[in-house]
Design an enzyme around this catalytic site. Structure first.
Site, PDB file in Angstrom:
ATOM      1  N   CYS A   2       3.942 -26.639 -38.461  1.00  0.00           N
ATOM      2  CA  CYS A   2       3.309 -27.291 -37.457  1.00  0.00           C
ATOM      3  C   CYS A   2       1.694 -27.190 -37.829  1.00  0.00           C
ATOM      4  O   CYS A   2       1.485 -26.199 -38.444  1.00  0.00           O
ATOM      5  CB  CYS A   2       3.676 -25.869 -36.161  1.00  0.00           C
ATOM      6  SG  CYS A   2       5.006 -26.356 -35.059  1.00  0.00           S
ATOM      7  N   ARG A  27       1.553 -30.692 -44.616  1.00  0.00           N
ATOM      8  CA  ARG A  27       2.300 -29.766 -43.616  1.00  0.00           C
ATOM      9  C   ARG A  27       3.668 -30.154 -43.764  1.00  0.00           C
ATOM     10  O   ARG A  27       4.897 -29.667 -43.328  1.00  0.00           O
ATOM     11  CB  ARG A  27       1.325 -28.605 -42.592  1.00  0.00           C
ATOM     12  CG  ARG A  27       0.324 -28.337 -43.236  1.00  0.00           C
ATOM     13  CD  ARG A  27      -0.470 -27.546 -41.824  1.00  0.00           C
ATOM     14  NE  ARG A  27       0.462 -26.572 -41.903  1.00  0.00           N
ATOM     15  CZ  ARG A  27       0.855 -24.714 -41.981  1.00  0.00           C
ATOM     16  NH1 ARG A  27      -0.386 -24.533 -42.883  1.00  0.00           N
ATOM     17  NH2 ARG A  27       0.968 -24.137 -41.263  1.00  0.00           N
ATOM     18  N   TRP A  74       6.476 -29.594 -35.878  1.00  0.00           N
ATOM     19  CA  TRP A  74       7.592 -30.018 -36.875  1.00  0.00           C
ATOM     20  C   TRP A  74       8.854 -29.585 -35.939  1.00  0.00           C
ATOM     21  O   TRP A  74       9.065 -28.099 -35.680  1.00  0.00           O
ATOM     22  CB  TRP A  74       7.449 -29.709 -37.947  1.00  0.00           C
ATOM     23  CG  TRP A  74       8.806 -29.641 -39.014  1.00  0.00           C
ATOM     24  CD1 TRP A  74       8.813 -30.297 -39.476  1.00  0.00           C
ATOM     25  CD2 TRP A  74      10.043 -28.592 -38.876  1.00  0.00           C
ATOM     26  NE1 TRP A  74      10.052 -30.507 -40.440  1.00  0.00           N
ATOM     27  CE2 TRP A  74      10.457 -28.714 -40.323  1.00  0.00           C
ATOM     28  CE3 TRP A  74      10.230 -27.347 -38.413  1.00  0.00           C
ATOM     29  CZ2 TRP A  74      11.967 -28.881 -40.779  1.00  0.00           C
ATOM     30  CZ3 TRP A  74      11.218 -26.866 -38.787  1.00  0.00           C
ATOM     31  CH2 TRP A  74      12.017 -27.448 -39.662  1.00  0.00           C
ATOM     32  N   ASN A 100       2.486 -22.810 -33.330  1.00  0.00           N
ATOM     33  CA  ASN A 100       3.367 -22.846 -34.369  1.00  0.00           C
ATOM     34  C   ASN A 100       4.338 -21.460 -34.449  1.00  0.00           C
ATOM     35  O   ASN A 100       3.667 -20.298 -34.515  1.00  0.00           O
ATOM     36  CB  ASN A 100       2.260 -23.357 -35.729  1.00  0.00           C
ATOM     37  CG  ASN A 100       3.330 -22.797 -36.742  1.00  0.00           C
ATOM     38  OD1 ASN A 100       4.060 -22.787 -37.565  1.00  0.00           O
ATOM     39  ND2 ASN A 100       2.440 -22.073 -38.666  1.00  0.00           N
ATOM     40  N   GLY A 101       5.461 -21.654 -34.937  1.00  0.00           N
ATOM     41  CA  GLY A 101       6.549 -20.478 -34.645  1.00  0.00           C
ATOM     42  C   GLY A 101       7.548 -20.673 -34.354  1.00  0.00           C
ATOM     43  O   GLY A 101       7.807 -21.632 -33.613  1.00  0.00           O
ATOM     44  N   GLU A 483      15.468 -27.948 -60.571  1.00  0.00           N
ATOM     45  CA  GLU A 483      14.826 -28.069 -60.257  1.00  0.00           C
ATOM     46  C   GLU A 483      14.280 -30.104 -60.221  1.00  0.00           C
ATOM     47  O   GLU A 483      13.865 -30.790 -58.789  1.00  0.00           O
ATOM     48  CB  GLU A 483      13.277 -27.664 -61.199  1.00  0.00           C
ATOM     49  CG  GLU A 483      12.238 -28.127 -60.465  1.00  0.00           C
ATOM     50  CD  GLU A 483      11.148 -28.411 -58.826  1.00  0.00           C
ATOM     51  OE1 GLU A 483      11.998 -27.083 -58.349  1.00  0.00           O
ATOM     52  OE2 GLU A 483      10.608 -28.394 -58.963  1.00  0.00           O
ATOM     53  N   LYS A 487      13.721 -32.627 -56.836  1.00  0.00           N
ATOM     54  CA  LYS A 487      12.389 -33.005 -56.566  1.00  0.00           C
ATOM     55  C   LYS A 487      13.325 -34.390 -56.063  1.00  0.00           C
ATOM     56  O   LYS A 487      12.729 -34.731 -54.879  1.00  0.00           O
ATOM     57  CB  LYS A 487      12.062 -33.681 -58.010  1.00  0.00           C
ATOM     58  CG  LYS A 487      10.711 -32.373 -58.777  1.00  0.00           C
ATOM     59  CD  LYS A 487       9.708 -32.101 -57.572  1.00  0.00           C
ATOM     60  CE  LYS A 487       9.615 -31.804 -56.080  1.00  0.00           C
ATOM     61  NZ  LYS A 487      10.493 -29.856 -56.502  1.00  0.00           N
ATOM     62  N   GLU A 490      14.521 -34.963 -52.539  1.00  0.00           N
ATOM     63  CA  GLU A 490      13.127 -34.859 -51.918  1.00  0.00           C
ATOM     64  C   GLU A 490      12.589 -35.647 -50.904  1.00  0.00           C
ATOM     65  O   GLU A 490      12.525 -35.992 -49.691  1.00  0.00           O
ATOM     66  CB  GLU A 490      12.115 -33.324 -51.605  1.00  0.00           C
ATOM     67  CG  GLU A 490      12.737 -31.762 -51.903  1.00  0.00           C
ATOM     68  CD  GLU A 490      11.834 -30.647 -52.221  1.00  0.00           C
ATOM     69  OE1 GLU A 490      11.064 -31.567 -53.672  1.00  0.00           O
ATOM     70  OE2 GLU A 490      10.899 -30.179 -51.280  1.00  0.00           O
ATOM     71  N   HIS A 506      33.261 -27.625 -65.742  1.00  0.00           N
ATOM     72  CA  HIS A 506      34.107 -26.949 -64.463  1.00  0.00           C
ATOM     73  C   HIS A 506      34.295 -26.829 -63.472  1.00  0.00           C
ATOM     74  O   HIS A 506      35.116 -25.907 -62.962  1.00  0.00           O
ATOM     75  CB  HIS A 506      33.952 -25.127 -65.427  1.00  0.00           C
ATOM     76  CG  HIS A 506      33.793 -24.567 -65.953  1.00  0.00           C
ATOM     77  ND1 HIS A 506      34.801 -24.062 -66.719  1.00  0.00           N
ATOM     78  CD2 HIS A 506      32.982 -24.258 -67.078  1.00  0.00           C
ATOM     79  CE1 HIS A 506      34.702 -23.835 -68.189  1.00  0.00           C
ATOM     80  NE2 HIS A 506      33.393 -23.309 -68.242  1.00  0.00           N
ATOM     81  N   LYS A 605       5.834 -29.170 -45.531  1.00  0.00           N
ATOM     82  CA  LYS A 605       4.588 -28.391 -46.415  1.00  0.00           C
ATOM     83  C   LYS A 605       5.050 -26.434 -46.698  1.00  0.00           C
ATOM     84  O   LYS A 605       5.473 -25.756 -47.471  1.00  0.00           O
ATOM     85  CB  LYS A 605       3.495 -28.965 -46.906  1.00  0.00           C
ATOM     86  CG  LYS A 605       3.036 -27.977 -48.747  1.00  0.00           C
ATOM     87  CD  LYS A 605       3.479 -29.107 -49.706  1.00  0.00           C
ATOM     88  CE  LYS A 605       2.660 -28.395 -50.674  1.00  0.00           C
ATOM     89  NZ  LYS A 605       3.891 -28.742 -51.930  1.00  0.00           N
TER      90      LYS A 605
HETATM   91  C1  AGP Z   1       9.484 -28.138 -52.846  1.00  0.00           C
HETATM   92  O1  AGP Z   1       9.454 -28.787 -53.475  1.00  0.00           O
HETATM   93  C2  AGP Z   1       9.652 -27.808 -51.463  1.00  0.00           C
HETATM   94  N1  AGP Z   1       9.383 -28.333 -50.811  1.00  0.00           N
HETATM   95  C3  AGP Z   1       9.934 -26.496 -51.253  1.00  0.00           C
HETATM   96  O2  AGP Z   1      11.326 -26.201 -51.820  1.00  0.00           O
HETATM   97  C4  AGP Z   1       9.818 -25.157 -52.148  1.00  0.00           C
HETATM   98  O3  AGP Z   1       8.954 -24.690 -52.893  1.00  0.00           O
HETATM   99  C5  AGP Z   1       9.438 -24.002 -50.349  1.00  0.00           C
HETATM  100  O4  AGP Z   1       9.529 -23.976 -49.931  1.00  0.00           O
HETATM  101  C6  AGP Z   1       8.955 -22.790 -51.126  1.00  0.00           C
HETATM  102  O5  AGP Z   1       7.804 -22.666 -50.608  1.00  0.00           O
HETATM  103  P1  AGP Z   1       6.411 -22.029 -51.586  1.00  0.00           P
HETATM  104  O6  AGP Z   1       6.151 -21.898 -52.859  1.00  0.00           O
HETATM  105  O7  AGP Z   1       5.308 -22.582 -50.515  1.00  0.00           O
HETATM  106  O8  AGP Z   1       6.774 -20.497 -50.773  1.00  0.00           O
END
Ligand code: AGP
Length: 610
Positions: A2, A27, A74, A100-101, A483, A487, A490, A506, A605
């Site tokens: 949010c 966000r 959100w 937010n929360g 990673e 990517k 996501e 394995h 985000k």
């Molecule tokens: C990465 O592409 C993400 N969207 C997500 O995994 C992110 O890295 C994670 O939420 C941690 O966020 P931060 O680094 O702001 O703590």
């Protein structure tokens, strides 16, 4: 997650709120709304979907006021529809709130309020809170006092803003666990969940801490603790340009941020290397170097991409500084009984500096007396402020939900921390210089890789319809495999798994057939030949192989369907380079699928709830 924005001053707040909400879109959210006070009336406009939908509808309404609040939601409690969108009114539509929360005890509070005659329109925890505030307001308390009393009954995380028809000259805000910042202007003040919406209007900001509540008027603000103690707060200056938070000529923030990496890594390194001595100098760790170097153990904790960076950090620190390192998901760390002692150093890595799990894990580590370091991007963020010492990665604002430039800057800073510790322990100045030189060359190496963008786009074309992907790497590049897979998942919604290449036999090898693309990260390092054997295993089962390598001839070219050739660097720094083609591959596949790469579905985000 949010986003919160608010304005009080002498201008019409509505365009300011809409502009702020647009700047908060990164966000992640699924509905948006604004609320204003208009004479003796309060008006709310809110819609499911994007801020543009809200903006279109508002254009047809008469909304003009010098005080208002805006929100991007959100969804947590209740689906993302118009009713559940914020702001929320109290029952008689005289007080409104954005939040937010998560209010954890909202169902108990709701039952209590229902018994007292309150009715609810939405499924949200937030509507419960605004009616609780209403209850205390009707008892004759000021709005500030009503909010304060209500919050004393609440368990959970919140960043809130409240306005009321009967006290139209103020916004009340409070913070516990979710970020909230006041923007201080001339004869006008702002509030927001991070500084991005404030930058076009003011650089002077006040960060609220957990357990603080503030009354904001047009020409003043005052802050108290939730226990009603008057607090004096410092106004800080934010260094950020409007340009940094715009897309410029790029079609997406993600591409802009990928392309910015030579510059962002340069900024992470700036002034931090004494090359002649093969040393690193990290201002934020001054006074703590001995304690860190003498740690019996280093624990790295983070989430998502930052956790992947931590895994690379483990390989770096163990190999060069000889200190045992453990890497743990922050969400797990916080809920077990971690054994920590005062000789342990815990490094928390977070781009946003606001991730709820990381923040909670950090509080736990502090409670157990470990030395707590923060590696953050967002200056002034909660994690940065709570750490005993730390290093900013200086990657600049990262707006795309998929983290790219923050990752390479995190790796750069972890290499600098490794150098700092290792040189105090067992590393010679000759080795130190080798690392510092390689670090200084990284931005130019990155530029060479970015020139492969068109080539990678063509490769992406071949895989738009893939349903699954495997990413395989070893040693320093095993975390890069994780990673790369993250990517792709996501932003393209293609199922992808990352594995240490040798682990494939394995289990995951069962998945390989002519429809399974496998991306191998195979720089020419000590285990290159072993990775070649792993590629053979995939090829023997007709898998499609894309390889990130330092050469494009010989055995590797026979085995690969596609090779992306990248320049060499020393082993420990290879992840900073090998990840770039994987970022571009994911980006192009997602764009070709017609997806919103900057705001992928369901993602936020900055994950400020558990
Ligand atoms: C990465 O592409 C993400 N969207 C997500 O995994 C992110 O890295 C994670 O939420 C941690 O966020 P931060 O680094 O702001 O703590």
């Amino acid at each position: 997650m949010c986003g919160i924005v608010g304005y009080i001053g002498s201008k019409n707040c509505v365009p300011i709120l809409i502009d702020g909400l647009k700047r908060l879109e990164y966000r992640g959210y699924d509905s948006a709304g604004v609320g204003i006070l208009d004479g003796g009336d309060a008006k709310i406009a809110k819609y499911a979907g994007k801020v543009a939908v809200l903006e279109d509808n508002i254009a047809r309404m008469k909304m003009d006021s010098e005080i208002g609040i805006g929100h991007t939601r959100w969804a947590t409690h209740g689906e993302p529809n118009q009713v559940n969108a914020h702001p929320h009114f109290n029952s008689d539509e005289t007080i409104m709130i954005i939040h937010n929360g998560i209010i954890e005890n909202y169902s108990d509070l709701k039952i209590m309020l229902e018994k007292e005659g309150y009715n609810f329109r939405s499924e949200t925890d937030t509507e419960v809170l605004v009616n609780l505030i209403d209850k205390y307001f009707k008892l004759g308390n000021s709005l500030f006092e009503a909010v304060r009393r209500a919050l004393k009954k609440v368990n959970g995380a919140y960043g809130i803003a409240v306005i009321a028809v009967n006290e139209p000259d103020k916004i009340i805000v409070a913070k516990n666990g979710s970020p909230l910042v006041i923007g201080v202007g001339e004869n006008e003040n702002f509030i927001a969940s991070d500084v991005t919406p404030l930058i076009p209007y003011t650089r002077d900001v006040v960060y609220l801490e957990d357990g603080e509540i503030a009354e904001i008027k047009k020409d003043s603000f005052s802050v108290r603790s939730i226990s009603n103690k008057i607090l004096s707060k410092t106004i800080e200056s934010v260094e950020m340009d409007v340009d940094e938070i715009s897309k410029g000529s790029y079609p997406h923030y993600m591409l802009k941020e990928i392309m910015e990496q030579p510059e962002s890594v340069k900024n992470s390194l700036r002034g931090r290397i004494i090359h002649e001595e093969g040393l690193s100098k990290l201002g934020g760790l001054i006074g703590f170097e001995e304690r860190i170097a003498n740690s019996k153990r280093i624990i790295i904790s983070a989430c998502g991409t930052s956790w992947h960076a931590g895994l690379v950090g483990e390989y770096m620190i163990e190999q060069y500084a000889g200190i045992p390192v453990e890497v743990e998901y922050a969400s797990e760390f916080r809920y077990r009984e971690p054994i920590l002692c005062k000789d342990d150093t815990v490094i928390f890595i977070s781009q946003s500096g606001e991730t709820a799990d990381t923040l909670a894990a950090m509080k736990e580590a502090k409670r157990r007396n470990a030395l707590v370091l923060g590696v953050c991007n967002v200056v002034g963020s909660s994690i940065a402020r709570l750490s005993d010492a730390g290093v900013y990665i200086h990657a600049g604002p990262e707006i795309g939900v998929a983290s790219t430039k923050a990752f390479t800057s995190q790796l750069t800073v972890l290499a600098l921390i490794t150098l700092m510790i290792a040189r105090r322990k067992r590393m010679s100045s000759v080795k130190g210089r080798e690392i510092s030189e390689a670090l200084l060359q990284i931005p130019d190496r990155m530029k060479e890789i970015l020139k492969l963008n068109d080539e990678i786009e063509k490769i992406a074309e071949e895989f738009v319809d893939a349903k699954n992907f495997l990413y395989l790497g070893r040693g320093f590049n095993f975390p890069v495999a994780l990673e790369g897979a993250l990517k792709l998942k996501e932003i393209s919604y293609i199922h992808a798994e990352g594995y240490p290449a040798a682990e494939m036999k394995h289990g995951p090898i069962a998945l390989i057939d002519e429809n399974m693309p496998a991306v191998f990260i195979a720089p020419h390092d000590a285990i290159y030949d072993k990775v070649l054997s792993n590629i053979e295993e995939v090829k023997a089962r007709k898998g499609k192989v894309i390889t990130i390598a330092n050469e494009s001839n010989g055995k590797i070219s026979e085995l690969s369907d596609f090779i992306i050739k990248i320049p060499k660097t020393i082993n420990m720094l290879t992840p900073i380079l090998t990840v770039i083609p994987l970022q571009l591959l994911a980006y192009h596949i997602a764009v070709k699928k017609g997806l919103n790469v900057d705001q992928p579905r369901n993602l936020a985000k900055s994950v400020t709830v558990e």
